[in-house]
Design an enzyme around this catalytic site. Structure first.
Site, mmCIF file in Angstrom:
data_model
loop_
_atom_site.group_PDB
_atom_site.id
_atom_site.type_symbol
_atom_site.label_atom_id
_atom_site.label_comp_id
_atom_site.label_asym_id
_atom_site.label_seq_id
_atom_site.Cartn_x
_atom_site.Cartn_y
_atom_site.Cartn_z
ATOM 1 C CG HIS A 165 -1.775 -1.106 1.134
ATOM 2 N ND1 HIS A 165 -1.967 -1.936 2.543
ATOM 3 C CD2 HIS A 165 -2.573 -2.039 0.182
ATOM 4 C CE1 HIS A 165 -2.728 -3.015 2.203
ATOM 5 N NE2 HIS A 165 -2.884 -2.983 0.985
ATOM 6 C CG ASP A 225 -4.822 2.262 1.680
ATOM 7 O OD1 ASP A 225 -5.392 2.102 2.369
ATOM 8 O OD2 ASP A 225 -3.468 2.352 1.758
ATOM 9 C CG HIS A 236 2.895 -12.591 -4.188
ATOM 10 N ND1 HIS A 236 3.689 -11.596 -4.717
ATOM 11 C CD2 HIS A 236 2.168 -11.785 -3.346
ATOM 12 C CE1 HIS A 236 3.434 -10.511 -4.342
ATOM 13 N NE2 HIS A 236 2.449 -10.575 -3.359
ATOM 14 C CD1 TRP A 259 -2.492 -3.402 -9.316
ATOM 15 C CD2 TRP A 259 -2.569 -5.207 -10.686
ATOM 16 N NE1 TRP A 259 -2.649 -3.173 -10.841
ATOM 17 C CE2 TRP A 259 -2.865 -4.210 -11.566
ATOM 18 C CE3 TRP A 259 -2.633 -6.794 -11.001
ATOM 19 C CZ2 TRP A 259 -3.082 -4.712 -12.804
ATOM 20 C CZ3 TRP A 259 -2.717 -6.931 -12.181
ATOM 21 C CH2 TRP A 259 -2.949 -5.826 -13.020
ATOM 22 C CD GLU A 310 -5.545 -8.192 -5.009
ATOM 23 O OE1 GLU A 310 -5.116 -8.750 -3.767
ATOM 24 O OE2 GLU A 310 -4.837 -7.329 -5.368
ATOM 25 C CD GLN A 311 -1.367 -12.411 -3.499
ATOM 26 O OE1 GLN A 311 -1.114 -13.635 -3.285
ATOM 27 N NE2 GLN A 311 -0.921 -11.671 -2.606
HETATM 28 N N1 UDP Z 1 9.209 -5.660 -2.697
HETATM 29 C C1 UDP Z 1 10.466 -5.525 -2.664
HETATM 30 N N2 UDP Z 1 11.345 -6.232 -2.266
HETATM 31 C C2 UDP Z 1 10.762 -7.561 -1.902
HETATM 32 C C3 UDP Z 1 9.501 -7.830 -1.570
HETATM 33 C C4 UDP Z 1 8.787 -6.866 -2.121
HETATM 34 O O1 UDP Z 1 10.796 -4.443 -3.243
HETATM 35 O O2 UDP Z 1 11.582 -8.324 -1.440
HETATM 36 C C5 UDP Z 1 8.213 -4.555 -3.225
HETATM 37 C C6 UDP Z 1 7.735 -4.570 -4.375
HETATM 38 O O3 UDP Z 1 8.462 -4.552 -5.715
HETATM 39 C C7 UDP Z 1 6.273 -4.266 -4.628
HETATM 40 C C8 UDP Z 1 5.864 -4.373 -3.034
HETATM 41 O O4 UDP Z 1 6.958 -4.664 -2.395
HETATM 42 O O5 UDP Z 1 6.268 -2.872 -4.902
HETATM 43 C C9 UDP Z 1 4.866 -5.620 -2.836
HETATM 44 O O6 UDP Z 1 3.709 -5.283 -3.397
HETATM 45 P P1 UDP Z 1 2.753 -6.403 -3.964
HETATM 46 O O7 UDP Z 1 1.276 -5.993 -4.248
HETATM 47 O O8 UDP Z 1 3.521 -6.956 -5.132
HETATM 48 O O9 UDP Z 1 2.616 -7.552 -2.789
HETATM 49 P P2 UDP Z 1 2.319 -7.547 -1.331
HETATM 50 O O10 UDP Z 1 3.440 -7.337 -0.560
HETATM 51 O O11 UDP Z 1 1.255 -6.434 -1.336
HETATM 52 O O12 UDP Z 1 1.350 -8.840 -1.252
#
Ligand code: UDP
Length: 482
Positions: A18, A115, A365, A368, A389-390
């Protein structure tokens, strides 16, 4: 004191997924659309301020990044409370802090942008006569399900959840049971379902909804959200596709992983990561390791300790073999993958990695932000959805956008064997790779265009900016008249 710029207050709920897109939205508003911006961040503790990502970005207009004082919610939760429920509680506890912060502002804010988890704060915007917007950091498709959720009757829900029939969303592609949201799979969680109903209504009543997607990516769903015959009936304000807003590469300092990538051939490495929170079981972690090894392709893997181990911060120091391989990976893994694979514990500079020319695939995974980061870099994917929602995102990436392959079963319902892991890696990196890579490159071009001046996402934010200018003039006129 009142400046001549509209002042947007953004509220980011806990979690990097977020925080990152909300900051990117703030940057665009301040850099391209003449806003002063204040971003209030809600987090479980103050550790986020130590992250390099928490640095206030340089923008032509002021952009303030402020952590709201973290609130201790331990008395309100127990070990069974889901992450989403905890998130909602944290956001509710932060409401009074946000209200106090807005009321103390010298430059009167014009708009509040929250958000998905911050929609309760929209009442505060009304109180201070601000415009109220919601920023959906996911797809238009997710937005469509969310605003339709309050209108799903018991019979329809039963057909979807129990009889496993597809869920119809007016004007949109229906959602297969296998791809549905987590929340439909857990009917016992009444609190969460009633919260989701409330959130759906609050979003629908906002003055506008910003979505991290773009017109050409989801034309059908965006049309349904505007069309009075479909979801336009329940959504009060306009829907603005403003994406893809992703953190640009180039902000991380040099690291071992980037040095290693520099030495690899072009498009030869697959990057494996499950976002900021995704965790696999012990068995699945081991099968994934074997599968990556079997595929014989180069890889970077961001590894987290498996969920069914009793982990601690020092887990990565606990090894079971002479070469440093952690106990939950196959014995001798580090030695066998030497020169071909790289394991990064916990967190990697993802946007820099995906932008590197040696990357040829992303095993993801399907959060988004990750999906968008893959698209803006033209990288095809293995879709390995885990929660939230993946599954829906994965279905879209595979079937509509055709830039990903996915396993035959849901990764969260059983173990995917090493042979299938290896096969999916090979399909992205070799067999189907070129076709999918072409699709990914097409999307990359489209993503770049829409954000340029005159592009559809740029224009969406210009419309938001115009609404805020009108509001600003109105407020100034009232102040003069007072
Ligand atoms: N991210 C990163 N390094 C990591 C894991 C995640 O920079 O080792 C960042 C990734 O680039 C993205 C965010 O963290 O911008 C993760 O958001 P996403 O919506 O993909 O997944 P969530 O963590 O919300 O499930």
């Amino acid at each position: 004191m009142q400046t001549t710029n509209p002042h947007a207050v953004l509220l980011a709920s806990p979690g990097m997924g977020h925080f990152i897109p909300v900051v990117e939205l703030g940057k665009r508003l301040a850099t391209h659309h003449g806003f002063d911006v204040t971003i209030f961040v809600v987090a479980a503790d103050a550790s986020i301020t130590k992250s390099p990502l928490f640095k206030p970005p340089q923008t032509p207009n002021p952009l303030n990044l402020v952590l709201l004082p973290p609130v201790d919610i331990s008395a309100l939760v127990d070990s069974t409370t889901s992450v989403v429920t905890q998130l909602m509680i944290m956001m509710r506890e932060a409401l009074s802090l946000l209200r106090a912060a807005i009321s103390a502002m010298k430059s009167r804010p014009t708009a509040l942008i929250v958000d998905l988890f911050g929609t309760e704060a929209l009442a505060t915007a009304e109180e201070f006569d601000m415009l109220k917007y919601v920023f959906i950091t996911s797809t238009a498709r997710f937005l469509a399900v969310t605003v339709h959720f309050p209108y799903i009757d018991e019979e329809t829900e039963h057909k979807h959840r129990v009889m496993k029939r597809p869920l119809d969303i007016p004007g949109c592609r229906s959602i297969r049971y296998e791809d549905t949201l987590d929340r439909f799979l857990d009917p016992t969680n009444r609190i969460m379902n009633s919260s989701f109903t409330r959130v759906g209504m609050e979003i629908s009543n906002a003055d506008g909804i910003l979505v991290n997607t773009w017109q050409d990516l989801e034309p059908l769903t965006l049309l349904a959200l505007e069309n009075e015959k479909f979801l336009g009936r329940v959504v009060k304000g306009p829907v603005y596709p403003v994406g893809p807003l992703v953190r640009p590469a180039g902000q991380s300092s040099k690291s071992e992983v980037m040095d290693w990538l520099d030495m690899q051939p072009m498009e030869s490495v697959i990057y494996v990561s499950f976002g900021s929170g995704g965790t696999l079981s012990v068995k699945q972690t081991s099968e994934l390791a074997w599968g990556l090894e079997l595929s014989q392709h180069r890889f970077i893997w961001v590894v987290r300790p498996p969920v069914d181990n009793d982990v601690s911060a020092n887990f990565f120091n606990v090894t079971n073999s002479h070469d440093g391989t952690p106990s939950y990976l196959p014995d001798g893994f580090y030695t066998r993958i030497r020169n071909r694979g790289m394991v990064v514990p916990m967190w990697a500079p993802q946007t820099e990695i995906l932008a590197h020319q040696s990357i040829g695939g992303f095993f993801s995974h399907c959060g988004w932000n990750s999906a968008l980061e893959s698209m803006v870099n033209g990288v095809p994917m293995v879709a390995w959805p885990l929660y939230a929602e993946q599954q829906m995102n994965a279905a879209m990436l595979v079937e509509e956008l055709e830039l990903a392959v996915r396993p035959k079963i849901r990764p969260n319902t059983g173990v995917i064997r090493r042979e299938e892991v290896a096969e999916m890696v090979r399909r992205v990196m070799e067999l189907k790779g070129n076709e999918m890579r072409d699709k990914a490159k097409e999307l990359q071009r489209s993503a770049n265009q829409v954000l340029m001046q005159g592009g559809s996402s740029y224009n969406s934010l210009s419309r938001v900016s115009q609404e805020c200018e009108v509001k600003l003039h109105h407020l100034s006129a009232m102040a003069l008249g007072a």
